[in-house]
Design a protein around this motif. Structure first.
Motif, PDB file in Angstrom:
ATOM      1  N   PRO B 491    -126.409  34.669 -30.705  1.00 49.84           N
ATOM      2  CA  PRO B 491    -125.558  33.821 -30.561  1.00 49.84           C
ATOM      3  C   PRO B 491    -125.166  33.781 -29.051  1.00 49.84           C
ATOM      4  CG  PRO B 491    -124.437  35.819 -31.373  1.00 49.84           C
ATOM      5  CD  PRO B 491    -125.974  35.921 -31.385  1.00 49.84           C
ATOM      6  N   GLY B 492    -125.610  34.614 -28.202  1.00 49.30           N
ATOM      7  CA  GLY B 492    -125.385  34.356 -26.690  1.00 49.30           C
ATOM      8  C   GLY B 492    -126.697  33.377 -26.475  1.00 49.30           C
ATOM      9  N   TRP B 493    -127.579  33.475 -26.989  1.00 53.03           N
ATOM     10  CA  TRP B 493    -128.851  32.371 -26.573  1.00 53.03           C
ATOM     11  C   TRP B 493    -128.271  30.963 -26.993  1.00 53.03           C
ATOM     12  CZ3 TRP B 493    -133.487  31.071 -29.977  1.00 53.03           C
ATOM     13  CH2 TRP B 493    -134.388  30.187 -29.129  1.00 53.03           C
ATOM     14  N   HIS B 494    -127.588  30.675 -28.119  1.00 55.30           N
ATOM     15  CA  HIS B 494    -127.108  29.631 -28.643  1.00 55.30           C
ATOM     16  C   HIS B 494    -125.983  29.015 -27.840  1.00 55.30           C
ATOM     17  CE1 HIS B 494    -128.000  31.629 -32.847  1.00 55.30           C
ATOM     18  NE2 HIS B 494    -129.171  31.321 -32.106  1.00 55.30           N
ATOM     19  N   LEU B 495    -125.363  29.847 -27.298  1.00 56.28           N
ATOM     20  CA  LEU B 495    -124.328  29.601 -26.308  1.00 56.28           C
ATOM     21  C   LEU B 495    -124.714  28.839 -25.233  1.00 56.28           C
ATOM     22  CD1 LEU B 495    -121.226  29.207 -26.037  1.00 56.28           C
ATOM     23  CD2 LEU B 495    -121.124  31.683 -25.071  1.00 56.28           C
ATOM     24  N   VAL B 496    -125.755  29.183 -24.795  1.00 54.32           N
ATOM     25  CA  VAL B 496    -126.283  28.604 -23.280  1.00 54.32           C
ATOM     26  C   VAL B 496    -126.555  27.061 -23.627  1.00 54.32           C
ATOM     27  CG1 VAL B 496    -128.238  28.706 -21.718  1.00 54.32           C
ATOM     28  CG2 VAL B 496    -127.339  30.748 -22.684  1.00 54.32           C
ATOM     29  N   GLY B 497    -127.064  26.790 -24.801  1.00 56.84           N
ATOM     30  CA  GLY B 497    -127.545  25.437 -25.016  1.00 56.84           C
ATOM     31  C   GLY B 497    -126.215  24.439 -25.215  1.00 56.84           C
ATOM     32  N   GLU B 498    -125.114  25.092 -26.054  1.00 60.48           N
ATOM     33  CA  GLU B 498    -123.657  24.565 -26.184  1.00 60.48           C
ATOM     34  C   GLU B 498    -123.070  24.312 -24.851  1.00 60.48           C
ATOM     35  OE1 GLU B 498    -122.740  27.183 -29.083  1.00 60.48           O
ATOM     36  OE2 GLU B 498    -123.893  26.374 -30.722  1.00 60.48           O
ATOM     37  N   LEU B 499    -123.062  25.578 -24.058  1.00 59.22           N
ATOM     38  CA  LEU B 499    -122.702  25.312 -22.556  1.00 59.22           C
ATOM     39  C   LEU B 499    -122.909  24.037 -21.876  1.00 59.22           C
ATOM     40  CD1 LEU B 499    -120.677  26.945 -20.975  1.00 59.22           C
ATOM     41  CD2 LEU B 499    -122.375  28.663 -20.460  1.00 59.22           C
ATOM     42  N   LYS B 500    -124.186  23.876 -21.860  1.00 58.81           N
ATOM     43  CA  LYS B 500    -124.952  22.577 -21.330  1.00 58.81           C
ATOM     44  C   LYS B 500    -123.976  21.639 -21.693  1.00 58.81           C
ATOM     45  CE  LYS B 500    -128.765  20.011 -21.098  1.00 58.81           C
ATOM     46  NZ  LYS B 500    -130.071  19.836 -21.687  1.00 58.81           N
ATOM     47  N   SER B 501    -123.934  21.337 -23.206  1.00 60.44           N
ATOM     48  CA  SER B 501    -123.358  20.040 -23.680  1.00 60.44           C
ATOM     49  C   SER B 501    -121.823  20.022 -23.362  1.00 60.44           C
ATOM     50  CB  SER B 501    -123.464  20.304 -25.369  1.00 60.44           C
ATOM     51  OG  SER B 501    -124.623  20.324 -25.933  1.00 60.44           O
ATOM     52  N   MET B 502    -121.277  21.145 -23.548  1.00 69.25           N
ATOM     53  CA  MET B 502    -119.948  21.026 -23.051  1.00 69.25           C
ATOM     54  C   MET B 502    -119.533  20.855 -21.588  1.00 69.25           C
ATOM     55  SD  MET B 502    -118.022  24.398 -24.963  1.00 69.25           S
ATOM     56  CE  MET B 502    -119.235  25.542 -25.073  1.00 69.25           C
ATOM     57  N   LEU B 503    -120.618  21.293 -20.698  1.00 71.24           N
ATOM     58  CA  LEU B 503    -120.278  20.859 -19.307  1.00 71.24           C
ATOM     59  C   LEU B 503    -120.656  19.479 -19.114  1.00 71.24           C
ATOM     60  CD1 LEU B 503    -122.039  24.082 -17.972  1.00 71.24           C
ATOM     61  CD2 LEU B 503    -119.471  23.290 -17.525  1.00 71.24           C
ATOM     62  N   ILE B 504    -121.491  18.830 -19.707  1.00 66.61           N
ATOM     63  CA  ILE B 504    -121.708  17.273 -19.470  1.00 66.61           C
ATOM     64  C   ILE B 504    -120.581  16.607 -20.065  1.00 66.61           C
ATOM     65  CG2 ILE B 504    -122.946  15.492 -20.479  1.00 66.61           C
ATOM     66  CD1 ILE B 504    -125.566  17.272 -21.036  1.00 66.61           C
ATOM     67  N   ILE B 505    -119.876  16.738 -21.285  1.00 59.32           N
ATOM     68  CA  ILE B 505    -118.779  16.286 -21.795  1.00 59.32           C
ATOM     69  C   ILE B 505    -117.582  16.666 -21.021  1.00 59.32           C
ATOM     70  CG2 ILE B 505    -117.524  15.886 -23.930  1.00 59.32           C
ATOM     71  CD1 ILE B 505    -120.461  15.049 -24.008  1.00 59.32           C
ATOM     72  N   ALA B 506    -117.491  17.795 -20.593  1.00 63.35           N
ATOM     73  CA  ALA B 506    -116.321  17.861 -19.853  1.00 63.35           C
ATOM     74  C   ALA B 506    -116.214  17.183 -18.547  1.00 63.35           C
ATOM     75  CB  ALA B 506    -116.190  19.434 -19.245  1.00 63.35           C
ATOM     76  N   GLU B 507    -117.638  16.910 -17.859  1.00 59.53           N
ATOM     77  CA  GLU B 507    -117.280  16.044 -16.550  1.00 59.53           C
ATOM     78  C   GLU B 507    -117.231  14.809 -17.069  1.00 59.53           C
ATOM     79  OE1 GLU B 507    -121.131  16.625 -14.453  1.00 59.53           O
ATOM     80  OE2 GLU B 507    -120.636  15.185 -12.966  1.00 59.53           O
ATOM     81  N   ALA B 508    -117.675  14.289 -18.012  1.00 58.69           N
ATOM     82  CA  ALA B 508    -117.279  12.729 -18.350  1.00 58.69           C
ATOM     83  C   ALA B 508    -115.840  12.677 -18.872  1.00 58.69           C
ATOM     84  CB  ALA B 508    -118.192  12.557 -20.025  1.00 58.69           C
ATOM     85  N   VAL B 509    -115.121  13.627 -19.522  1.00 58.31           N
ATOM     86  CA  VAL B 509    -113.750  13.538 -19.680  1.00 58.31           C
ATOM     87  C   VAL B 509    -112.865  13.481 -18.425  1.00 58.31           C
ATOM     88  CG1 VAL B 509    -111.621  14.846 -20.651  1.00 58.31           C
ATOM     89  CG2 VAL B 509    -113.999  14.696 -21.834  1.00 58.31           C
ATOM     90  N   THR B 510    -113.429  14.538 -17.467  1.00 57.91           N
ATOM     91  CA  THR B 510    -112.767  14.687 -16.215  1.00 57.91           C
ATOM     92  C   THR B 510    -112.863  13.326 -15.389  1.00 57.91           C
ATOM     93  OG1 THR B 510    -113.175  16.901 -16.340  1.00 57.91           O
ATOM     94  CG2 THR B 510    -112.261  16.194 -14.191  1.00 57.91           C
ATOM     95  N   LYS B 511    -113.991  12.843 -15.139  1.00 55.82           N
ATOM     96  CA  LYS B 511    -114.301  11.522 -14.422  1.00 55.82           C
ATOM     97  C   LYS B 511    -113.514  10.427 -15.009  1.00 55.82           C
ATOM     98  CE  LYS B 511    -118.402  12.730 -11.594  1.00 55.82           C
ATOM     99  NZ  LYS B 511    -119.958  12.488 -11.549  1.00 55.82           N
ATOM    100  N   SER B 512    -113.670  10.122 -16.394  1.00 56.81           N
ATOM    101  CA  SER B 512    -112.764   9.285 -16.890  1.00 56.81           C
ATOM    102  C   SER B 512    -111.559   9.329 -16.590  1.00 56.81           C
ATOM    103  CB  SER B 512    -113.213   8.998 -18.350  1.00 56.81           C
ATOM    104  OG  SER B 512    -114.687   9.175 -18.376  1.00 56.81           O
TER     105      SER B 512
END
Lengths: 251, 571
Positions: B491-512
């Motif tokens: 699960p730690g490994w899986h979270l690395v990929g998910e973290l990348k997705s979350m960071l992209i989307i969090a930035e999209a949310v914040t900039k918008s």
């Protein structure tokens, strides 16, 4: 903050051992919270299957202090405080890693069950009373704890001959659907091995949805099998008339 | 190189096995396409299973005056008219047929006295409109679709995670994924893909969402070149559990209010009288969430920082019958008997109105061959979603996307796959095993704290600016995140990929959120508290440019006269 020890199985199909982890305990905490704490702070590769953490998806099944439970609904404060909490994977399924087991067999069994077939000309008016009876079975969240605890599967490993309580519940939901026109009684007797169940009710005891698996699903289905296949009068009648129309449909 | 990976071919690939993904799969199969469904969890466990209150469809079983036009108006008005009006129209028109279809596939809804499907009241809906099964409607929906899909012959890849979409000549060509069980890679060749991966709630610390909700599908589409839209609109559901700490955020269904539940502050005041005297507890979610938040902030909150939600004035048997999950949830997790005492509730991050920009009729994104449906797609709900409109969204637009993806696949040949893209995907996945950074769990916790405190219900320029700076630092930390152990179910490994997705989307949310200098629906700016007419005319669009999250604006197309008349009829 109070601390407790979780003693968790770590390993895979080739073997493993119990490992102790010290976990801080917050009010209202459940065992799955403790497992998440371990992942987040002590062992990031601890394999745990979970989804909703709200008792709705049935993913986080395990054996806590020897009892099959959903870890998301097992409160830490209802377990003995002065001894380690032992968390093991479900015993009846092959181990993948740590608390995760291979439950794919269940999905293969499910495929054998003919789907809902509305009777021709159904007008889709249904009384709430009829719905209530079936909704009990449709509450099942497929946690597979009933499969795990059933001795036909757990002790005798009859996975090839026996579908297990989960799928008797599913068949009951279909057979008792007020508008269903299919017949699964022959399937229950032969392929799903309903006869192996000797109604010890272990499945009912562990069901987190409190479905009366034995009383409301399995026993009525057994009665249907008896009525159709073992009733002496029907057997005589069938010999004289050939196989019934309904069974032909299902075949 | 391709021969090194397990390769599977399907006309239509579907990512996600919740309501939208399964409904798309069933439709694509019906069109004769070969279909593969890839899902991060086991079949039947997707987030749809947690939907409680019901499916909104103007069937007029309880209130005969209901019809699609009223449902359309309610949806547009709840979304503060930022909705894609064509989607809102199709949704209102088609939802009743999608519900009847479910029933023909074996779903059993609660009934009226004359045996029709029973419908209940919900926030923002003029009439009693939500078809339901107690408070476990999502389970009924997903189990029905799951059984239907399996019987129709869908190939399902369970516990399998897509990390990259493969693109050839400016269109979709395939997907790169790994099996959770053993960490081995698998490549899908497909002619079209339907993304149905849901939302992004796990980027916030108090959320009703399951672990899967990490914005993967939106990030996949974004990285493949598709546009995202209206990302600032994140719905905070007014009623999540607030106590004990372990259960914080778990959903308390709006059906409690639909069945007559009353909100009070610690002084015993029914505070919705102040905020929306007309609709009271059944106001829209954005309004109720802000009201509870305001009560707490102004010192009238409950012991654990929430509001009281009380249904105990109804007969105990009725409560247990109509809200069985809520009864058990509070009894088992909080030692509260809701038939006798009030619940303590507060806002919880629940739903993403924004997402992949799609065509209304087909669900196709701005990138050919990439379709999206359900929560990960944008448009239907505008600035705020009405309760009950999500399950109907899944069915209406899942079906449409599946149909259109199958039609496209019929006219399309498989593309060859680019080795370089696959090798990059593999390299990216394996990097955390040799990195020397920190645990992804620590970065995830910090991300949640920042989004919760700086990009929550109320926003302002200063907070959003700070959040953006923090996100840049998280990106650097995430790129160096390291994992322990092997590739087996890690699960730690899986979270690395998910973290990348979350960071992209969090930035999209914040900039918008930073750009939209007004308050509309779920987006509330303290520094811009009013509606701004100009902002009512446009969407925020997010695209990837040179690896950066870039924002653009897109005017809303004018509404045709017939729909304008439908809206005007209300006043």
């Amino acid at each position: 903050m109070a601390e407790t020890v979780l003693r968790v199985f770590r390993g895979d199909a080739s073997g493993g051992a119990l490992t102790d982890y010290k976990v801080p305990v917050a009010p209202g905490m459940v065992v799955l919270d403790a497992l998440h704490y371990i992942q987040g702070h002590l062992a990031p590769d601890l394999a745990v299957r979970w989804n909703c953490k709200a008792g709705k998806c049935g993913s986080c099944s395990a054996e806590v202090n020897g009892r099959p439970r959903l870890t998301c609904k097992t409160r830490m404060d209802e377990l003995p405080k002065d001894e380690p909490i032992v968390v093991m994977p479900m015993k009846s399924f092959p181990k993948i890693k740590d608390l995760v087991t291979d439950v794919s067999w269940n999905y293969r069994v499910n495929k054998k069950i003919p789907p809902f077939q509305p009777r021709p000309g159904a007008d889709w008016k249904i009384s709430q009373l009829d719905v209530d009876r079936v909704q009990e079975f449709r509450k099942c969240i497929e946690c597979f704890l009933c499969q795990n605890v059933c001795h036909v599967l757990r002790d005798h490993d009859k996975k090839e001959q026996f579908a297990g309580p989960r799928f008797f519940v599913r068949v009951a939901g279909l057979e008792m659907h007020p508008l269903d026109g299919a017949n699964r009684v022959g399937l229950l007797k032969d392929e799903l091995g309903l006869g192996f169940c000797n109604i010890t009710k272990c499945c009912t005891e562990v069901c987190p949805e409190s479905i009366h698996i034995t009383d409301n699903a399995i026993i009525p289905l057994k009665e249907r099998v008896v009525d159709e296949f073992y009733d002496p009068l029907t057997m005589l009648f069938r010999k004289m008339r050939g196989p019934s129309e309904k069974r032909n449909q299902a075949g | 190189m391709t021969t090194n990976y397990e390769v599977r071919e399907h006309d239509v690939l579907i990512i996600g096995a919740g309501g939208a993904g399964l409904r798309a799969a069933i439709e694509a199969l019906a069109q004769g396409a070969s279909v593969g469904v890839v899902c991060k969890s086991l079949l039947g466990k997707a987030h749809t299973v947690m939907a409680e209150g019901g499916i909104a469809a103007a069937m007029a079983n309880v209130d005969p005056a209901d019809n699609w036009k009223v449902h359309f108006r309610d949806t547009m008005s709840g979304g503060k008219f930022l909705n894609n009006w064509r989607m809102a129209q199709l949704h209102a028109l088609e939802a009743p047929d999608r519900v009847r279809e479910l029933e023909q596939w074996g779903a059993l809804f609660d009934r009226t006295e004359n045996g029709a499907i029973l419908q209940r009241a919900f926030g923002g809906h003029t009439f009693k409109r939500l078809c339901h099964v107690g408070d476990r409607t999502g389970l009924e929906l997903i189990r029905t679709l799951q059984d239907r899909g399996v019987q129709q012959g869908v190939d399902c890849y369970m516990e399998c995670t897509v990390t990259r979409l493969l693109v050839e000549n400016g269109r979709f060509a395939g997907a790169f994924a790994y099996w959770r069980e053993n960490g081995r890679f698998i490549v899908f060749k497909a002619k079209a893909v339907v993304i149905a991966t849901g939302g992004i709630g796990k980027a916030w610390s108090v959320t009703s969402n399951s672990w899967e909700y990490t914005g993967d599908g939106m990030a996949l589409a974004y990285e493949a070149g598709a546009e995202l839209m209206d990302m600032e609109f994140v719905q905070f559901h007014p009623t999540g559990m607030v106590w004990p700490p372990g259960v914080q955020g778990i959903l308390v269904t709006e059906a409690v209010r639909g069945e007559g539940g009353i909100l009070r502050n610690k002084l015993g005041e029914r505070f919705m009288e102040k905020y929306d005297p007309k609709r009271m507890e059944l106001s829209t979610r954005d309004v109720v969430a802000r009201s509870i938040y305001t009560e707490v902030r102004e010192g009238r909150g409950t012991e654990h920082g929430g509001a009281y939600l009380d249904i105990s004035h109804k007969p105990a048997e009725y409560v247990k019958k109509k809200l069985p999950s809520m009864y058990h949830q509070f009894k088992e997790l909080a030692d509260v008997d809701i038939t006798k005492e009030p619940m303590e509730v507060g806002p919880t991050c629940h739903y993403m109105m924004g997402g992949i920009r799609v065509e209304a009729e087909t669900g196709q994104s701005s990138m050919p061959g990439i379709f999206a449906a359900g929560e990960c797609a944008a448009g239907l709900h505008g600035a705020n979603r009405l309760g009950g409109n999500s399950l109907s969204d899944l069915l209406v637009f899942g079906r449409r996307a599946g149909m259109a993806a199958a039609a496209l696949a019929k006219q399309t040949a498989y593309s060859s796959l680019d080795n370089a893209q696959m090798q990059n995907a593999e390299r990216e996945l394996l990097a955390p095993f040799s990195n020397k950074g920190e645990s992804p769990y620590a970065i995830h916790r910090d991300l949640q704290t920042v989004m919760q405190s700086l990009v929550g219900i109320y926003r302002n320029a200063e907070d959003l600016e700070r959040a953006l700076n923090e996100l840049q630092m998280f990106k650097a930390r995430a790129a160096a995140a390291t994992v322990e152990g092997s590739r087996m179910y890690n699960p730690g490994w899986h979270l690395v990929g998910e973290l990348k997705s979350m960071l992209i989307i969090a930035e999209a949310v914040t900039k918008s959120a930073m750009a939209r200098t007004e308050s509309r629906g779920a987006h509330s700016r303290i520094d811009y508290p009013d509606l701004d007419k100009a902002w009512g005319q446009k969407h925020n669009i997010i695209v990837q440019e040179n690896g950066e999250v870039v924002r653009r604006e897109l005017p809303i197309p004018p509404m045709p006269d017939d729909l304008k008349e439908v809206l005007a009829a209300q006043q």
